[in-house]
Design an enzyme around this catalytic site. Structure first.
Site, PDB file in Angstrom:
ATOM      1  N   ASP A 189      20.187  -5.938  -6.796  1.00  0.00           N
ATOM      2  CA  ASP A 189      19.780  -5.737  -8.186  1.00  0.00           C
ATOM      3  C   ASP A 189      20.301  -4.401  -8.701  1.00  0.00           C
ATOM      4  OD1 ASP A 189      18.533  -5.915 -10.649  1.00  0.00           O
ATOM      5  OD2 ASP A 189      16.595  -5.231  -9.905  1.00  0.00           O
ATOM      6  N   ASP A 249      23.928  -6.367 -15.313  1.00  0.00           N
ATOM      7  CA  ASP A 249      22.839  -6.433 -14.336  1.00  0.00           C
ATOM      8  C   ASP A 249      23.029  -7.626 -13.407  1.00  0.00           C
ATOM      9  OD1 ASP A 249      20.454  -6.203 -12.971  1.00  0.00           O
ATOM     10  OD2 ASP A 249      19.233  -7.038 -14.580  1.00  0.00           O
TER      11      ASP A 249
END
Length: 359
Positions: free
Chosen positions: A23, A246
């Site tokens: 992440d 992201d």
């Protein structure tokens, strides 16, 4: 997973292999540990981290500078004999537990499994309690820009660089994505392009902000209708200093004015019947089983004249035999997020020293 990309983290002595989600939108590295509450430890039959089984695992003492330093990273440390952490994500999910340190290792690029690079004293969260749906993973590898992310902790040894190439959603289960660290994180060739990572006091220091300046669909610029002036305007002002890339978000989410303009443009160019929501996606078409129909390409234009041309599979998702949906949606706020579905099959390099992202 459910639109997430995972890596196996080798941690402890002897090593334990723990599958965890990568992440770039967060910093903390944490793993489900023994004696974890609400961790659903047997969901996939996968292992968790057994801290007592690692001879190199240590709980972080309260008087450690690393413990007090976690407050600046938003990890919320507190003292209960040893250092504890609490970390909350944007969707309200949380993880909390012990702050510990241990040895981690990675396979050296191009070498066999027995050739590994070892790093001692790596700080991570040993999760004892979770809130939210974490069934899909045994932990999370934060690759953000603040001090306790994986790339920041190992930066001195790895040159503050990492890259990844995410395989297609349609790939067989045996297909693997690759995460490269340090010198192996490199892009070569005349077609490599780079755009700056944006920084500023008003920007979240964890996130990788990029300057997304315009979008075209089938070569046609996306424009937003300005009610006050009565004219169309570029999407640039709606995206400036408000767009991040992201790996932990599945679909690209665009600020509402831009998404609505994009949705309208796609509807005008795709001459197929529209349908209601499918698989949680907003704009869907009845393709009558023919995905070879001429769906338009989408191009993102970034600073430094960088163009990212997205093919069909990075824009649309075939949710059933006759249904094709746009794999983007409204963010519902000012922030726009370029998700991992739009990143699949691109090799993307993050260079924190040069402060740029390359494709």
């Amino acid at each position: 997973g459910e639109g997430e990309y995972m890596m196996e983290l080798s941690i402890g002595t002897p090593p334990q292999l723990i599958p965890a989600m990568i992440d770039t939108g967060s910093d903390l590295v944490w793993l489900k540990c023994d004696n974890c509450d609400h961790c659903d430890l047997d969901h996939h039959g996968e292992t968790i981290f057994f801290s007592d089984a690692s001879s190199s695992y240590k709980k972080l003492p309260c008087n450690s500078t690393h413990c007090s330093g976690m407050s600046s990273a938003g990890i919320g440390p507190r003292c209960e004999e040893t250092c504890k952490y609490k970390y909350e994500y944007g969707d309200g999910s949380r993880t909390s537990g012990d702050v510990g340190s241990d040895r981690i290792s990675f396979r050296s690029h191009g070498a066999g499994e027995d050739h590994r690079s070892f790093f001692d004293g790596f700080l991570f969260g040993c999760a004892r309690k979770l809130k939210g749906d974490w069934n899909f993973t045994q932990g999370l590898i934060g690759l953000g820009q603040k001090s306790h992310s994986l790339i920041q902790q190992l930066g001195d040894k790895l040159g503050y660089k990492f890259s990844y190439c995410l395989v297609s959603y349609d790939s067989p289960p045996s297909a693997k994505s690759f995460l490269f660290l340090g010198s192996s994180a490199a892009l070569r060739g005349h077609d490599v392009v780079s755009t700056p990572i944006l920084h500023g006091d008003h920007l979240d220091q964890t996130l990788y902000y990029v300057d997304l300046q315009s979008i075209t669909i089938g070569g046609v610029p996306v424009v937003v209708y300005d009610k006050e002036s009565g004219h169309n305007t570029s999407v640039g002002p709606f995206l400036a200093n408000k767009t991040v890339i992201d790996s932990g978000t599945t679909y690209t989410l665009l600020t509402p004015p831009v998404y609505e303009a994009m949705r309208k443009s796609i509807e005008e160019q795709v001459i197929l019947p529209t349908l209601g929501n499918s698989a949680g996606l907003d704009l869907c078409f009845n393709s009558s089983g023919d995905t070879s129909y001429g769906f338009p390409s989408v191009t993102f234009y970034f600073a430094n004249q960088v163009q990212l041309v997205l093919p069909f599979e990075n824009i649309f998702q075939v949710t059933s035999r006759d249904v094709v949906c746009l794999s983007m949606d409204s963010s519902g706020g000012d922030l726009s997020i370029i998700g991992n579905m739009q990143q699949q099959n691109f090799h993307i390099l993050y260079d924190l020293v040069a402060s740029q992202i390359s494709f």
